[in-house]
Design an enzyme around this catalytic site. Structure first.
Site, PDB file in Angstrom:
ATOM      1  N   SER A   6      -8.007  -9.783  -0.766  1.00  0.00           N
ATOM      2  CA  SER A   6      -6.689  -9.071  -1.168  1.00  0.00           C
ATOM      3  C   SER A   6      -6.306  -7.855  -0.086  1.00  0.00           C
ATOM      4  O   SER A   6      -7.010  -6.885   0.011  1.00  0.00           O
ATOM      5  CB  SER A   6      -6.415  -8.398  -2.371  1.00  0.00           C
ATOM      6  OG  SER A   6      -5.504  -7.404  -2.652  1.00  0.00           O
ATOM      7  N   HIS A  31      -4.715 -13.219   0.456  1.00  0.00           N
ATOM      8  CA  HIS A  31      -3.971 -12.600  -0.829  1.00  0.00           C
ATOM      9  C   HIS A  31      -3.048 -11.438  -0.630  1.00  0.00           C
ATOM     10  O   HIS A  31      -3.347 -10.464  -0.101  1.00  0.00           O
ATOM     11  CB  HIS A  31      -4.879 -12.447  -1.987  1.00  0.00           C
ATOM     12  CG  HIS A  31      -4.499 -12.242  -3.227  1.00  0.00           C
ATOM     13  ND1 HIS A  31      -4.037 -13.273  -4.141  1.00  0.00           N
ATOM     14  CD2 HIS A  31      -3.987 -11.063  -3.876  1.00  0.00           C
ATOM     15  CE1 HIS A  31      -3.520 -12.884  -5.135  1.00  0.00           C
ATOM     16  NE2 HIS A  31      -3.381 -11.312  -5.239  1.00  0.00           N
ATOM     17  N   ASP A  33      -0.215  -8.921  -2.204  1.00  0.00           N
ATOM     18  CA  ASP A  33       0.283  -8.460  -3.154  1.00  0.00           C
ATOM     19  C   ASP A  33       1.650  -7.645  -3.168  1.00  0.00           C
ATOM     20  O   ASP A  33       1.708  -6.672  -2.478  1.00  0.00           O
ATOM     21  CB  ASP A  33      -0.686  -7.480  -3.764  1.00  0.00           C
ATOM     22  CG  ASP A  33      -1.982  -8.009  -4.429  1.00  0.00           C
ATOM     23  OD1 ASP A  33      -1.971  -8.776  -5.200  1.00  0.00           O
ATOM     24  OD2 ASP A  33      -3.233  -7.723  -3.792  1.00  0.00           O
ATOM     25  N   MET A  35       4.461  -5.546  -4.909  1.00  0.00           N
ATOM     26  CA  MET A  35       4.961  -4.923  -6.311  1.00  0.00           C
ATOM     27  C   MET A  35       6.196  -4.303  -5.848  1.00  0.00           C
ATOM     28  O   MET A  35       6.526  -3.627  -4.835  1.00  0.00           O
ATOM     29  CB  MET A  35       3.734  -3.760  -6.389  1.00  0.00           C
ATOM     30  CG  MET A  35       2.290  -4.361  -6.389  1.00  0.00           C
ATOM     31  SD  MET A  35       1.149  -2.867  -6.595  1.00  0.00           S
ATOM     32  CE  MET A  35      -0.422  -4.019  -6.561  1.00  0.00           C
ATOM     33  N   MET A  66       4.593  -9.489  -8.071  1.00  0.00           N
ATOM     34  CA  MET A  66       4.307  -8.412  -9.302  1.00  0.00           C
ATOM     35  C   MET A  66       5.725  -7.773  -9.196  1.00  0.00           C
ATOM     36  O   MET A  66       5.765  -6.584  -9.095  1.00  0.00           O
ATOM     37  CB  MET A  66       3.361  -7.449  -9.142  1.00  0.00           C
ATOM     38  CG  MET A  66       2.063  -8.199  -9.471  1.00  0.00           C
ATOM     39  SD  MET A  66       0.504  -7.140  -8.774  1.00  0.00           S
ATOM     40  CE  MET A  66       0.694  -7.846  -7.239  1.00  0.00           C
ATOM     41  N   MET A 135      -5.088 -12.254 -14.569  1.00  0.00           N
ATOM     42  CA  MET A 135      -5.374 -10.936 -14.135  1.00  0.00           C
ATOM     43  C   MET A 135      -6.661 -10.391 -14.888  1.00  0.00           C
ATOM     44  O   MET A 135      -6.486 -10.473 -16.210  1.00  0.00           O
ATOM     45  CB  MET A 135      -4.069 -10.268 -14.514  1.00  0.00           C
ATOM     46  CG  MET A 135      -2.741 -10.045 -13.673  1.00  0.00           C
ATOM     47  SD  MET A 135      -3.151  -9.819 -11.680  1.00  0.00           S
ATOM     48  CE  MET A 135      -4.147  -8.504 -11.581  1.00  0.00           C
ATOM     49  N   PHE A 141      -2.742  -1.951  -9.156  1.00  0.00           N
ATOM     50  CA  PHE A 141      -3.572  -1.111  -8.461  1.00  0.00           C
ATOM     51  C   PHE A 141      -4.864  -1.796  -8.002  1.00  0.00           C
ATOM     52  O   PHE A 141      -5.333  -2.607  -8.813  1.00  0.00           O
ATOM     53  CB  PHE A 141      -3.859   0.189  -8.908  1.00  0.00           C
ATOM     54  CG  PHE A 141      -2.764   1.231  -9.411  1.00  0.00           C
ATOM     55  CD1 PHE A 141      -2.292   1.911  -8.480  1.00  0.00           C
ATOM     56  CD2 PHE A 141      -2.336   0.762 -10.785  1.00  0.00           C
ATOM     57  CE1 PHE A 141      -1.097   2.679  -8.756  1.00  0.00           C
ATOM     58  CE2 PHE A 141      -0.926   1.486 -11.062  1.00  0.00           C
ATOM     59  CZ  PHE A 141      -0.473   2.431 -10.427  1.00  0.00           C
ATOM     60  N   ASP A 173      -8.226 -12.240 -10.444  1.00  0.00           N
ATOM     61  CA  ASP A 173      -7.701 -11.296  -9.551  1.00  0.00           C
ATOM     62  C   ASP A 173      -7.876  -9.766 -10.225  1.00  0.00           C
ATOM     63  O   ASP A 173      -7.204  -9.600 -11.427  1.00  0.00           O
ATOM     64  CB  ASP A 173      -6.031 -11.555  -8.979  1.00  0.00           C
ATOM     65  CG  ASP A 173      -5.577 -10.632  -8.218  1.00  0.00           C
ATOM     66  OD1 ASP A 173      -6.135  -9.886  -7.739  1.00  0.00           O
ATOM     67  OD2 ASP A 173      -4.572 -10.591  -8.153  1.00  0.00           O
ATOM     68  N   GLY A 195     -10.328  -7.557  -3.189  1.00  0.00           N
ATOM     69  CA  GLY A 195      -9.747  -6.371  -2.371  1.00  0.00           C
ATOM     70  C   GLY A 195     -10.974  -5.598  -2.071  1.00  0.00           C
ATOM     71  O   GLY A 195     -11.450  -5.631  -1.033  1.00  0.00           O
TER      72      GLY A 195
END
Ligand code: DX5
Ligand code: ZN
Length: 219
Positions: A6, A31, A33, A35, A66, A135, A141, A173, A195
């Protein structure tokens, strides 16, 4: 195992170098992310960054949305270079339609579940999707602690997928480390997102290689 680092935990001032490191590593996917500050209490990065990362790698771009009502952005993320588009079940009013749109655009379709969302809710969509992202922390975060109960969700989902004879991959994840990755693999995970345990390691590329060595020992 498929390993999907990530980039949320990467050094954004040196994104080019981070991409180069990942390209030369055993990482399978990138990956990414996304948000929106509404579905999750944080804002990360958006389309222009995905576009630049797309130019910097030939590896698969695994985009985790997300965001609320993600159907508004399916085409935009395809154009930005996403190969896999994962949406949250909690953010989609017409999930079946959203999944069809993602596939129509030529992407692999994933559905993500928050830690409190039961895997049973996938009952009537499982046959239409390519992957489920479980998840293992509350989204929003990086660097959070793995929630142990989510391991049972992976086990239950693996059983259900196998029972139905479907080819649906399970991605995990959040808080994934070299300490809990084996248990996740044994529970039935196919894809590990990591991550902080990669980018905060003294040698990220070596950390990726260690994740790659993990394989399912029991089912
Ligand atoms: C969290 C994101 C994760 C995050 C994982 O909302 O979906 O992909 O970057 O970070 P770590 O591995 O540090 O928990
Ligand atoms: Zn993610």
């Amino acid at each position: 195992m498929i390993v999907s680092p990530s980039l949320l935990a990467s050094d954004f001032l040196n994104l080019g170098a981070e991409c180069k490191m990942l390209n030369e590593s055993e990482a399978d996917w990138f990956h990414l992310d996304i948000m929106d500050g509404s579905f999750v209490p944080n804002i990360s990065y958006g389309l222009p960054v995905v576009e630049q990362i797309r130019k910097a790698t030939m590896k698969i771009c695994d985009v985790h949305l997300m965001i609320e009502a993600p159907d508004r952005y399916i085409e935009a993320f395809r154009k930005a270079g996403a190969d896999i588009l994962t949406v949250h079940i909690e953010a989609c009013r017409h999930l079946h339609r959203t999944i069809q749109e993602i596939k129509k655009m030529g992407m692999i379709a994933g559905v993500a579940l928050n830690p409190h969302t039961p895997v049973q809710l996938l009952q009537d969509i499982l046959q239409d999707i390519d992957l489920v992202l479980i998840m293992t922390v509350n989204p929003g975060f990086g660097g959070q602690k793995f929630i142990p109960h989510t391991l049972n969700k992976v086990k239950m989902l693996r059983q259900r997928i196998d029972q139905l004879g479907l080819d649906v991959k399970i991605e995990v994840d959040g808080g994934v480390t070299l300490e809990n990755a084996q248990a996740l693999a044994d529970a039935g995970a196919d894809i590990l997102v990591a991550g902080s345990s990669i980018f905060n390691a003294p040698d990220p590329s070596a950390a990726i290689a260690s994740f790659k060595k993990i394989s399912r020992q029991s089912t």
